[in-house]
Enzyme design. Structure first.
Site, short mmCIF file in Angstrom:
data_model
loop_
_atom_site.label_atom_id
_atom_site.label_comp_id
_atom_site.label_asym_id
_atom_site.label_seq_id
_atom_site.Cartn_x
_atom_site.Cartn_y
_atom_site.Cartn_z
CG HIS A 1 7.82 -5.72 3.64
ND1 HIS A 1 7.02 -6.80 3.32
CD2 HIS A 1 7.12 -4.98 4.52
CE1 HIS A 1 5.88 -6.70 3.99
NE2 HIS A 1 5.91 -5.59 4.73
CD GLU B 1 6.46 -5.68 8.78
OE1 GLU B 1 5.50 -4.96 9.02
OE2 GLU B 1 6.81 -5.98 7.64
CB ILE C 1 2.31 -9.53 7.19
CG1 ILE C 1 3.58 -9.19 7.99
CG2 ILE C 1 2.12 -8.53 6.06
CD1 ILE C 1 4.85 -9.20 7.18
P1 PGA Z 1 -0.31 -5.15 7.83
O1 PGA Z 1 1.06 -4.97 7.02
O2 PGA Z 1 -0.43 -3.98 8.76
O3 PGA Z 1 -1.37 -5.18 6.78
O4 PGA Z 1 -0.21 -6.43 8.57
C1 PGA Z 1 2.23 -4.63 7.69
C2 PGA Z 1 3.39 -4.68 6.72
O5 PGA Z 1 3.49 -5.64 5.94
O6 PGA Z 1 4.20 -3.77 6.69
#
Ligand code: PGA
Length: 224
Positions: free
Chosen positions: A102, A151, A156
């Site tokens: 991640h 991502e 995020i």
């Molecule tokens: P978010 O996070 O949905 O708050 O953007 C996604 C993630 O980091 O897995």
């Protein structure tokens, strides 16, 4: 099948998790639309709490078809003298999936590609399916990893999710094998999944913020 991965991150404490389950479990059982999707395999839900809540959570969701546990990370070491680590071996049989690489691990914990390779190796060794997160085409994709989750860091937790067009544009540039499932993560919520819903190229979502509240997460299960 669309996968919905709930990533609680470090957001909930013990009482919050109890409360989450007290809403999520009975509502999932009695909502006929969600039941139908879970039973038919139209959707699969993977709940990833902090390690300390995995076992009680697993017990509480054990009666729900199509809902399983995942880990938010695993150690790059195998069992041994590694104080504080949670190894893949110790999670074997507890989790079906583990989030690996991640962007928060890469940025806040200086996780390297070599660490990530080690983690993928231990997932394989202990029959845990890794969900490999990448920030873009600069990150390495192991051809043997079954799931790749794109991502973009700017999406995020910002509420600014990437459009389907932009997501698919990046997907085209990735060295994916035909067998690899492609997920998207970054500010996914119940209001804007419609753009992804019908698209067969997006096999699942990694959901942070919208998974922390059980009602927001249930709304997503309804919407997908
Ligand atoms: P978010 O996070 O949905 O708050 O953007 C996604 C993630 O980091 O897995």
């Amino acid at each position: 099948m669309k996968y919905l991965i709930a990533n609680f991150k470090a957001n909930l404490n013990h009482l919050d998790i109890i409360n989450w389950l007290e809403i999520f479990v009975p509502e999932t059982q009695k909502n006929t639309q969600i039941q139908q999707k879970l039973q038919s395999g139209e959707i699969k839900v993977v709940v990833c709490p902090p390690f300390s809540f995995l076992l009680p959570l697993k017990e509480k969701i054990s009666g729900l078809t199509g809902v399983v546990c995942g880990a938010q990370d695993i150690s790059r070491f195998d069992n041994g003298r590694y104080t504080g680590e949670v190894t893949a071996q110790s999670l074997q049989g507890v989790v079906e999936y583990a989030i690996i690489g991640h962007s928060e691990r890469r940025s806040s914990f200086s996780e390297t590609e070599s660490d990530i390779s080690q983690k993928l190796h231990f997932c394989r060794q202990y029959q845990i399916k890794p969900i490999l997160c990448i920030r873009g085409k600069e990150d390495k994709i192991d051809p043997d990893t079954p799931i790749v989750c794109y991502e973009p860091p700017q999406s995020i937790g910002t509420g600014d999710n990437l459009s389907l067009d932009e997501t698919l544009k990046t997907k085209k540039q990735l060295p994916l094998t035909p067998k690899q499932l492609f997920f998207y993560g970054g500010s996914v919520n119940a209001h804007d999944t419609h753009q992804y819903r019908a698209n067969p190229e997006i096999a699942g979502f990694l959901i942070g913020t919208a998974s922390v509240s059980p009602t927001d997460f249930l709304a997503l299960l309804n919407a997908v």
